[in-house]
Design a protein around this motif. Structure first.
Motif, mmCIF file in Angstrom:
data_model
loop_
_atom_site.group_PDB
_atom_site.id
_atom_site.type_symbol
_atom_site.label_atom_id
_atom_site.label_comp_id
_atom_site.label_asym_id
_atom_site.label_seq_id
_atom_site.Cartn_x
_atom_site.Cartn_y
_atom_site.Cartn_z
ATOM 1 N N TYR A 423 5.599 -16.617 84.358
ATOM 2 C CA TYR A 423 4.261 -16.172 84.737
ATOM 3 C C TYR A 423 4.178 -14.654 84.649
ATOM 4 O O TYR A 423 5.144 -13.939 84.953
ATOM 5 N N ILE A 424 3.026 -14.164 84.283
ATOM 6 C CA ILE A 424 2.819 -12.728 84.108
ATOM 7 C C ILE A 424 2.324 -12.134 85.417
ATOM 8 O O ILE A 424 1.386 -12.643 86.036
ATOM 9 N N ARG A 425 2.973 -11.029 85.796
ATOM 10 C CA ARG A 425 2.461 -10.260 86.938
ATOM 11 C C ARG A 425 1.375 -9.347 86.376
ATOM 12 O O ARG A 425 1.654 -8.329 85.762
ATOM 13 N N ILE A 457 -7.410 -3.817 81.242
ATOM 14 C CA ILE A 457 -6.319 -4.103 80.315
ATOM 15 C C ILE A 457 -4.997 -3.734 80.970
ATOM 16 O O ILE A 457 -4.918 -2.862 81.850
ATOM 17 N N ILE A 458 -3.947 -4.432 80.531
ATOM 18 C CA ILE A 458 -2.591 -4.172 81.011
ATOM 19 C C ILE A 458 -1.686 -4.114 79.792
ATOM 20 O O ILE A 458 -1.820 -4.936 78.876
ATOM 21 N N SER A 466 7.298 -4.918 85.110
ATOM 22 C CA SER A 466 5.973 -4.446 85.496
ATOM 23 C C SER A 466 5.300 -3.763 84.310
ATOM 24 O O SER A 466 5.966 -3.223 83.418
ATOM 25 N N PRO A 467 3.960 -3.761 84.256
ATOM 26 C CA PRO A 467 3.243 -3.132 83.146
ATOM 27 C C PRO A 467 3.442 -1.626 83.149
ATOM 28 O O PRO A 467 3.641 -1.010 84.197
ATOM 29 N N ILE A 468 3.389 -1.039 81.969
ATOM 30 C CA ILE A 468 3.522 0.416 81.842
ATOM 31 C C ILE A 468 2.158 1.095 81.965
ATOM 32 O O ILE A 468 2.080 2.315 82.118
ATOM 33 N N TYR A 469 1.099 0.294 81.847
ATOM 34 C CA TYR A 469 -0.242 0.857 82.003
ATOM 35 C C TYR A 469 -1.170 -0.265 82.444
ATOM 36 O O TYR A 469 -1.088 -1.398 81.956
ATOM 37 N N GLN A 470 -2.058 0.085 83.396
ATOM 38 C CA GLN A 470 -3.114 -0.839 83.778
ATOM 39 C C GLN A 470 -4.338 -0.020 84.168
ATOM 40 O O GLN A 470 -4.245 0.988 84.856
#
Length: 977
Positions: A423-425, A457-458, A466-470
């Motif tokens: 699952y995507i955080r 956007i992520i 964890s995403p590098i940008y959101q």
């Protein structure tokens, strides 16, 4: 009703082994519900105009791509059951019916007539109790009729009948070729049991017989598994070969020698393609089969084009159409198509959202937001690999470099790698991790993943971290439809245009070009260009800086409303719209090919596309299709004029027609015979070169056209939007006779002549008036002279002298005064053209007073005027009453001794003044001479009145009534204005 058959799966239905690729067809079925008179159809032909004619057991039918026009008893067909049909060199259609009668449709008259020599055929049939097997009309208009137990009958155009015999002995089957057509027949009567009997498995029995051709005579072969003894039929193919079918076997002759005997299904018709392949129409629900060669018939290697139908006839029509008539299922029209529709229970008629794959044997399809199908084009098999009706799957992404399959779901998006789900955080802020639905996932050029959600956007370098940008929650309401990386930033396709997301600043790019104000539904990048699919503006190709190329419908794009843009590794672009797709290729995308449901797409609503090894896969709202071949170009068809109505009445000619001015309501019906579009044809028309009007209707009405020359032009578009040449209709509406040039010319001449006549009449009138006026003046002078004649003056002077000598000075003075006044009044009246009635009466009173004194009061007078007369307002000519008064005095009062009476009465009725002069004298003796004075005065007065009537148009009447009691003169005159 019309049925469109999904054909991709049909091509994978092979009898024993994989056959060579058959032509790809889009198939449409027409039945009784579509207007056919019956589903039992026996034959089909196409005339020189392009109409397709169908012979059915309920009459003849003509198909124009829109509907059927049926011909039956009313049109001249004596027997409705039409079994065989042929078109001759005159474009007339020959029909053989169930009653073995021949009829002919006369194309020039649109009617059916009976063949005049039917009796010759009937005489032979009745004598042998036989029937007609088939017929053929040669190029010389000779009718060949195959009659059982007789052989072949030839009837020339003028009715001369001869019998064709192959050999002397009877009882054999044979055939002959005429104009490259094979005609089969039985030569003579076959005796029952002469060669024994053959028994079929189903219990049917037939007499064994022989086949004779040239020097060859062989016994027929029979197959016990045949359902019944089939028809006799022959075909000639390339290489001087003849195929003869009888009782489950094809007899192959080459150069008049028997080459092979091939077991065969129940063939009813056979055609050879230009590339030497063979198609067969088969009875007993054998359908239509495609064979690569004659040998494939023997080996039963074929492609089944139409299964489980009893096909009766094949017709190759224009544009490589294949027309198939059947005995139970109506008519099928097979249209060449470069598009294969996939017929699989898992995806047929399903809404396909997006498609992923890198080989045709394994394609992943997002179906209806609820499931994923792993489909193989080669095997035509599909397997459900994901299904969840509770969670909406917006988008499926497969990264073949890492083996990751990403599922963009409504609630919890996840990816699968090595059969394990992760699952995507989605969003992290503070210590809270949120899962928000993702609309799309994209693989960036640097290997990162960008997920587009409803709120932002992520970006991930690693989906497990964890995403590098959101963008959320720093930017709320990003409102993006699509996103792609742009240098170190992001391009956003939004509802109100194109934006760049720079860190956390959303900047609109409409300052570069107004095109960026359109809604952007899809963004793709290839090399250094960005491809922008907009809603309303078409496709934009942007270099990322200032240069922008716009491709829209004016340049050939199928629609300006783009849902999805797909770019493959070769730079080919596929534009997906709700009107079909456009494929752009070549330098500067000079080549644009459009595909729609007219070309074979399951639906015009295209959601996604994919290119694998030059094969284009198209995911639509109604199933999957793939395009492996080049676009098949169908030449646009010039429309035919089907009717030309003038005031709702058919006009026989639609060229150079001359019409009357009141024949100005025109209705023109037209149709383009383009059977590839199933009646959905675009037309445009123009009248006298005006702007083209676009329509899908097949008729146009023009009401109350003005008189002039007209030229009506109409053209039709093919399925690719290419317009045909224009069909032109010329007609002239003549002006009414009172608006023609000759009438204007005559009017001008008449006006000139009228003007001349008026001028001359005016001159004559002026001259006549002058003459009348001169005569009136002369008459007035004469009237004055008549009234003041020397005799009157002499008598008046004598009366004065007598009064003086009698010492009647007072009477002399009165008389002299009245005489002077009378002279003055007469002189004034003679100088005027009109006088008031009261002045005229005063002058008459003065005159009668003088005469009364002169005659020693031997008479009296009385003047009466009606009360309604205003004497000072009534104008009359002067000196018109005095002559009649003078006449009454001189002739009526001469014998009176004081009892004489003269009455003057003035009355008015309507617009006439009635003047009555009445005396009680002895009356007028018409046998005696009248005194010249009285007669002259009255004559002058009558002439004056006559001339005044000419000048003024006012008539007058003078009536005289005289007896021994007196004389009454009545003058009726219209007062002057």
């Amino acid at each position: 009703m019309v049925r469109f058959i999904q054909i991709a799966a049909i091509y994978f239905f092979l009898s024993s082994q994989l056959a060579s690729q058959a032509p790809n067809y889009q198939i449409t079925q027409y039945t009784l519900e579509d207007g056919l008179p019956s589903n039992e159809c026996h034959a089909a032909v196409q005339d020189s105009l392009g109409y397709i004619w169908i012979a059915t057991d309920r009459g003849l039918s003509r198909f124009d791509g829109y509907g059927f026009k049926n011909y039956g008893i009313k049109e001249g067909l004596g027997d409705l059951s039409c079994l065989q049909m042929q078109i001759d060199r005159h474009n007339d259609i020959w029909l053989r019916t169930y009653s073995d009668k021949f009829y002919k449709y006369i194309s020039s008259e649109d009617t059916i007539i009976a063949y005049p020599f039917n009796n010759k055929i009937e005489d032979i049939k009745s004598s042998l109790r036989s029937k007609i097997l088939e017929f053929y009309v040669s190029a010389e208009d000779t009718l060949y009729v195959s009659i059982s137990n007789y052989g072949l009958l030839k009837i020339s155009e003028n009715g001369q009948a001869t019998r064709h015999r192959t050999r002397v002995n009877n009882g054999v089957n044979s055939f002959m070729t005429v104009d490259y057509n094979v005609i089969t027949y039985t030569d003579g009567y076959i005796e029952p049991g002469s060669d024994g009997f053959f028994y079929f498995d189903n219990g049917a029995v037939t007499t064994k017989s022989k086949l004779a051709y040239g020097s060859i005579e062989i016994p027929f072969k029979y197959r016990k598994d045949q359902k019944r003894k089939s028809n006799l039929v022959g075909f000639q193919i390339t290489g001087n070969k003849i195929l003869y079918y009888n009782s489950g076997h094809l007899y192959l002759f080459k150069d008049s020698l028997l080459h092979n005997i091939i077991p065969s299904p129940a063939i009813k018709d056979l055609v050879e393609l230009p590339t030497s392949e063979i198609m067969t129409a088969e009875l007993e629900e054998g359908g239509v089969k495609y064979y690569n060669s004659i040998q494939d018939i023997e080996s039963k290697t074929f492609t089944q084009l139409l299964p489980e139908i009893s096909a009766s006839k094949l017709l190759f029509a224009k544009d490589e159409l294949l027309i198939v008539t059947t005995l139970e299922d109506g008519v099928f029209i097979l249209k060449p198509s470069e598009i294969n529709q996939v017929n699989s229970p898992t995806i047929t008629n399903k809404n396909l959202i997006n498609i992923q794959g890198n080989r045709l044997s394994e394609i992943f399809i997002n179906q209806d937001y609820t499931s994923v199908i792993n489909y193989s084009i080669a095997k035509n098999e599909g397997e459900v690999v994901y299904s969840n009706s509770q969670d909406k799957l917006f988008h499926l992404l497969i990264d073949y470099s890492t083996g990751i399959a990403f599922y963009s779901l409504l609630s919890k998006p996840y990816f699968i790698k090595r059969d394990k789900k992760y699952y995507i955080r989605v969003f992290e802020h503070g210590n809270i991790i949120e899962h928000a639905f993702s609309k799309r996932t994209r693989l960036l050029a640097n290997g990162s993943y960008i997920i587009l959600t409803a709120v932002g956007i992520i970006v991930y370098d690693n989906l497990l971290l964890s995403p590098i940008y959101q963008s959320y929650p720093t930017i709320r309401g990003l409102d993006a439809i699509d996103v792609i990386d742009y240098n170190d930033d992001f391009l956003l396709g939004c509802r109100d245009g194109l934006y760049v997301l720079k860190d956390y600043d959303k900047i609109k790019l409409d300052s570069i070009h107004s095109f960026f104000n359109y809604r952007v539904n899809s963004i793709e990048r290839y090399n250094c260009n960005y491809y922008l699919g907009t809603l309303g503006g078409g496709l934009g190709i942007w270099d990322g800086e200032k240069d922008l190329q716009i491709i829209d419908t004016d340049k050939g794009l199928i629609s300006n409303n783009i849902e999805r843009v797909v770019v493959d590794s070769s730079g080919t672009i596929i534009v997906c719209t709700k009107a079909g797709i456009s494929v752009l290729s070549g330098e500067d995308f000079s080549s644009i090919t459009n595909y729609s449901s007219k070309h074979g797409l399951p639906s015009n609503e295209v959601n996604d596309a994919l290119i694998i090894n030059d094969t284009i896969l198209v995911a639509t709202s109604n199933g999957l299709a793939y395009i492996a071949d080049q676009n098949i170009a169908i030449a646009p068809k010039m429309p035919l004029i089907e009717s030309f109505l003038v005031n709702n009445i058919p006009c026989k000619s639609e060229t150079d027609t001359s019409l009357a001015y009141n024949q100005n309501s025109i209705s023109i019906s037209y149709k383009a015979l383009d059977f590839t579009q199933d009646g959905d044809i675009d037309y445009s028309y123009s009248l006298n070169g005006e702007e083209w009007q676009y329509t899908t209707r097949t008729e146009v009405d023009f009401a109350s056209l003005q008189p002039r020359d007209y030229e009506f032009s109409v053209r039709a578009a093919n399925r690719d939007g290419v317009w045909s040449n224009s069909k032109k209709v010329s007609f002239t509406i003549s002006p009414p006779w009172w608006k023609t040039l000759w009438f204007y010319f005559l009017c001008i001449i008449a006006l000139l002549l009228g003007a001349i006549a008026l001028y001359r009449n005016r001159i004559n009138s002026i001259n006549e008036r002058n003459e009348i006026e001169q005569e009136i003046n002369q008459l007035e002078r004469s009237a004055l002279q008549a009234q003041m004649n020397p005799h009157f003056i002499f008598n008046s002077l004598n009366s004065i002298q007598s009064f003086i000598m009698s010492n009647e000075k007072e009477n002399a003075m009165v008389y002299l005064a009245r005489f002077a006044r009378l002279v003055r009044q007469n002189l004034r009246a003679s100088s005027d053209s009109c006088v008031a009635l009261d002045i005229e009466i005063a002058m008459l009173t003065n005159y009668m007073e003088l005469e009364k004194m002169r005659f020693h009061k031997s008479f009296d007078y009385k003047i009466s005027i009606e009360e309604n007369i205003e004497a000072q307002e009534v104008i009359i000519p002067p000196l018109i009453i005095q002559p009649y008064v003078e006449n009454a005095i001189l002739h009526g009062m001469r014998q009176k001794k004081g009892d004489g009476l003269i009455e003057l009465n003035f009355a008015q009725s309507e617009d006439l003044l009635h003047i009555q002069i009445k005396d009680n004298g002895p009356g007028i003796d018409t046998h005696k001479e009248k005194k010249a004075t009285g007669s002259l005065g009255m004559s002058i007065t009558q002439k004056r009145l006559a001339h005044l009537s000419k000048l003024s148009g006012n008539n007058f009447h003078i009536d005289t009534n005289s007896n021994s009691q007196g004389t009454t003169i009545t003058i009726a005159i219209k007062p002057l204005n």
